[in-house]
Design a protein around this motif. Structure first.
Motif, PDB file in Angstrom:
ATOM      1  N   ALA A  14       0.817  -1.208   0.000  1.00  0.00           N
ATOM      2  CA  ALA A  14       0.000   0.000   0.000  1.00  0.00           C
ATOM      3  C   ALA A  14       0.858   1.268   0.000  1.00  0.00           C
ATOM      4  CB  ALA A  14      -0.935   0.000   1.208  1.00  0.00           C
ATOM      5  N   GLY A  15       2.181   1.099  -0.117  1.00  0.00           N
ATOM      6  CA  GLY A  15       3.071   2.253  -0.155  1.00  0.00           C
ATOM      7  C   GLY A  15       3.504   2.755   1.206  1.00  0.00           C
ATOM      8  N   GLY A  16       3.290   1.961   2.229  1.00  0.00           N
ATOM      9  CA  GLY A  16       3.656   2.363   3.589  1.00  0.00           C
ATOM     10  C   GLY A  16       4.683   1.430   4.178  1.00  0.00           C
ATOM     11  N   GLY A  17       4.556   1.181   5.459  1.00  0.00           N
ATOM     12  CA  GLY A  17       5.488   0.290   6.127  1.00  0.00           C
ATOM     13  C   GLY A  17       5.093   0.055   7.564  1.00  0.00           C
ATOM     14  N   VAL A  18       5.757  -0.919   8.154  1.00  0.00           N
ATOM     15  CA  VAL A  18       5.574  -1.219   9.565  1.00  0.00           C
ATOM     16  C   VAL A  18       6.895  -0.923  10.264  1.00  0.00           C
ATOM     17  CG1 VAL A  18       5.122  -3.017  11.288  1.00  0.00           C
ATOM     18  CG2 VAL A  18       3.824  -2.994   9.146  1.00  0.00           C
ATOM     19  N   HIS A  19       6.827  -0.042  11.241  1.00  0.00           N
ATOM     20  CA  HIS A  19       7.998   0.326  12.025  1.00  0.00           C
ATOM     21  C   HIS A  19       7.858  -0.300  13.403  1.00  0.00           C
ATOM     22  CE1 HIS A  19       9.219   3.724   9.307  1.00  0.00           C
ATOM     23  NE2 HIS A  19       7.990   3.464   8.889  1.00  0.00           N
ATOM     24  N   LEU A  20       8.951  -0.803  13.935  1.00  0.00           N
ATOM     25  CA  LEU A  20       8.957  -1.382  15.275  1.00  0.00           C
ATOM     26  C   LEU A  20       9.748  -0.464  16.189  1.00  0.00           C
ATOM     27  CD1 LEU A  20       9.740  -5.100  14.330  1.00  0.00           C
ATOM     28  CD2 LEU A  20       7.504  -4.002  14.585  1.00  0.00           C
ATOM     29  N   ALA A  21       9.240  -0.243  17.380  1.00  0.00           N
ATOM     30  CA  ALA A  21       9.886   0.689  18.298  1.00  0.00           C
ATOM     31  C   ALA A  21      10.030   0.089  19.688  1.00  0.00           C
ATOM     32  CB  ALA A  21       9.068   1.976  18.388  1.00  0.00           C
ATOM     33  N   GLY A  22      11.156   0.400  20.325  1.00  0.00           N
ATOM     34  CA  GLY A  22      11.346   0.084  21.732  1.00  0.00           C
ATOM     35  C   GLY A  22      11.350  -1.389  22.090  1.00  0.00           C
ATOM     36  N   MET A  23      11.923  -2.223  21.248  1.00  0.00           N
ATOM     37  CA  MET A  23      11.917  -3.662  21.537  1.00  0.00           C
ATOM     38  C   MET A  23      12.793  -3.995  22.742  1.00  0.00           C
ATOM     39  SD  MET A  23      11.756  -5.936  18.102  1.00  0.00           S
ATOM     40  CE  MET A  23      13.022  -5.170  17.143  1.00  0.00           C
ATOM     41  N   ARG A  24      12.234  -4.780  23.638  1.00  0.00           N
ATOM     42  CA  ARG A  24      13.006  -5.320  24.753  1.00  0.00           C
ATOM     43  C   ARG A  24      13.985  -6.361  24.206  1.00  0.00           C
ATOM     44  NH1 ARG A  24       8.666  -6.368  29.617  1.00  0.00           N
ATOM     45  NH2 ARG A  24       7.873  -4.230  29.723  1.00  0.00           N
ATOM     46  N   PRO A  25      15.092  -6.593  24.899  1.00  0.00           N
ATOM     47  CA  PRO A  25      16.096  -7.548  24.396  1.00  0.00           C
ATOM     48  C   PRO A  25      15.543  -8.938  24.095  1.00  0.00           C
ATOM     49  CG  PRO A  25      17.033  -6.238  26.159  1.00  0.00           C
ATOM     50  CD  PRO A  25      15.566  -5.881  26.088  1.00  0.00           C
ATOM     51  N   VAL A  26      14.639  -9.457  24.921  1.00  0.00           N
ATOM     52  CA  VAL A  26      14.101 -10.797  24.699  1.00  0.00           C
ATOM     53  C   VAL A  26      13.297 -10.859  23.398  1.00  0.00           C
ATOM     54  CG1 VAL A  26      11.997 -10.492  26.072  1.00  0.00           C
ATOM     55  CG2 VAL A  26      12.979 -12.776  25.805  1.00  0.00           C
ATOM     56  N   VAL A  27      12.609  -9.784  23.054  1.00  0.00           N
ATOM     57  CA  VAL A  27      11.839  -9.733  21.818  1.00  0.00           C
ATOM     58  C   VAL A  27      12.777  -9.469  20.633  1.00  0.00           C
ATOM     59  CG1 VAL A  27      10.028  -8.485  20.570  1.00  0.00           C
ATOM     60  CG2 VAL A  27       9.731  -9.039  22.991  1.00  0.00           C
ATOM     61  N   ALA A  28      13.712  -8.563  20.805  1.00  0.00           N
ATOM     62  CA  ALA A  28      14.669  -8.243  19.744  1.00  0.00           C
ATOM     63  C   ALA A  28      15.449  -9.486  19.332  1.00  0.00           C
ATOM     64  CB  ALA A  28      15.620  -7.145  20.198  1.00  0.00           C
ATOM     65  N   ARG A  29      15.720 -10.356  20.274  1.00  0.00           N
ATOM     66  CA  ARG A  29      16.502 -11.573  19.985  1.00  0.00           C
ATOM     67  C   ARG A  29      15.787 -12.463  18.973  1.00  0.00           C
ATOM     68  NH1 ARG A  29      20.977 -13.620  18.876  1.00  0.00           N
ATOM     69  NH2 ARG A  29      21.424 -15.657  19.726  1.00  0.00           N
ATOM     70  N   VAL A  30      14.463 -12.581  19.063  1.00  0.00           N
ATOM     71  CA  VAL A  30      13.692 -13.386  18.105  1.00  0.00           C
ATOM     72  C   VAL A  30      13.873 -12.827  16.698  1.00  0.00           C
ATOM     73  CG1 VAL A  30      11.360 -14.071  17.407  1.00  0.00           C
ATOM     74  CG2 VAL A  30      11.999 -14.092  19.825  1.00  0.00           C
ATOM     75  N   PHE A  31      13.858 -11.505  16.582  1.00  0.00           N
ATOM     76  CA  PHE A  31      14.015 -10.861  15.279  1.00  0.00           C
ATOM     77  C   PHE A  31      15.441 -11.042  14.756  1.00  0.00           C
ATOM     78  CE2 PHE A  31      10.111  -9.174  16.741  1.00  0.00           C
ATOM     79  CZ  PHE A  31       9.405  -8.812  15.615  1.00  0.00           C
ATOM     80  N   GLU A  32      16.424 -10.974  15.644  1.00  0.00           N
ATOM     81  CA  GLU A  32      17.817 -11.165  15.241  1.00  0.00           C
ATOM     82  C   GLU A  32      18.078 -12.595  14.780  1.00  0.00           C
ATOM     83  OE1 GLU A  32      19.993 -10.024  18.710  1.00  0.00           O
ATOM     84  OE2 GLU A  32      19.329  -7.939  18.583  1.00  0.00           O
TER      85      GLU A  32
END
Length: 123
Positions: A85-103
């Motif tokens: 749709a020409g936009g995006g999803v931004h993620l903000a303020g991830m805690r380390p335990v959540v950021a680790r899943v993304f990494e």
């Protein structure tokens, strides 16, 4: 001045999602645990925002305590729809335990990730 409105709160046991609008941005704040059992609690307001024409979404992850692969897939699905749709999803303020899943999965490179909600809103 940005228009801000407080939206709805979805709730489903271990997860609730607060939704509000700031200017052209829809902010979704999941609070609790995002997993197989609670994924629809986040999926529904993400889909609602996209269906309403909001293509810039910020997910404030600062109060998200846990995210498994199902939760990650919900966010990835929203990202694909927002990108189309020409936009995006931004993620903000991830805690380390959540950021680790993304990494671990490499998903951190397909999202725009901000240290804080304020940084995401100023982008």
């Amino acid at each position: 001045m940005d228009r801000q409105s407080i939206g709805s709160t979805q709730s489903g046991g271990r997860l609730r999602v607060e939704v509000r609008t700031v200017g052209a941005t829809e902010i979704l704040t999941p609070v609790g645990e995002l997993d197989h059992h609670t994924a629809d609690v986040l999926r529904s307001p993400l889909d609602d925002a996209l269906d309403a024409g909001r293509s810039r979404l910020v997910v404030d992850c600062s109060r998200l305590e846990f995210c498994d692969s199902t939760g990650l897939n919900v966010l990835l699905g929203a990202r694909l729809k927002a990108d189309a749709a020409g936009g995006g999803v931004h993620l903000a303020g991830m805690r380390p335990v959540v950021a680790r899943v993304f990494e671990i999965t490499g998903a951190d490179v397909v999202f725009t990730v901000h240290d804080s909600l304020a940084a995401a809103l100023s982008d």
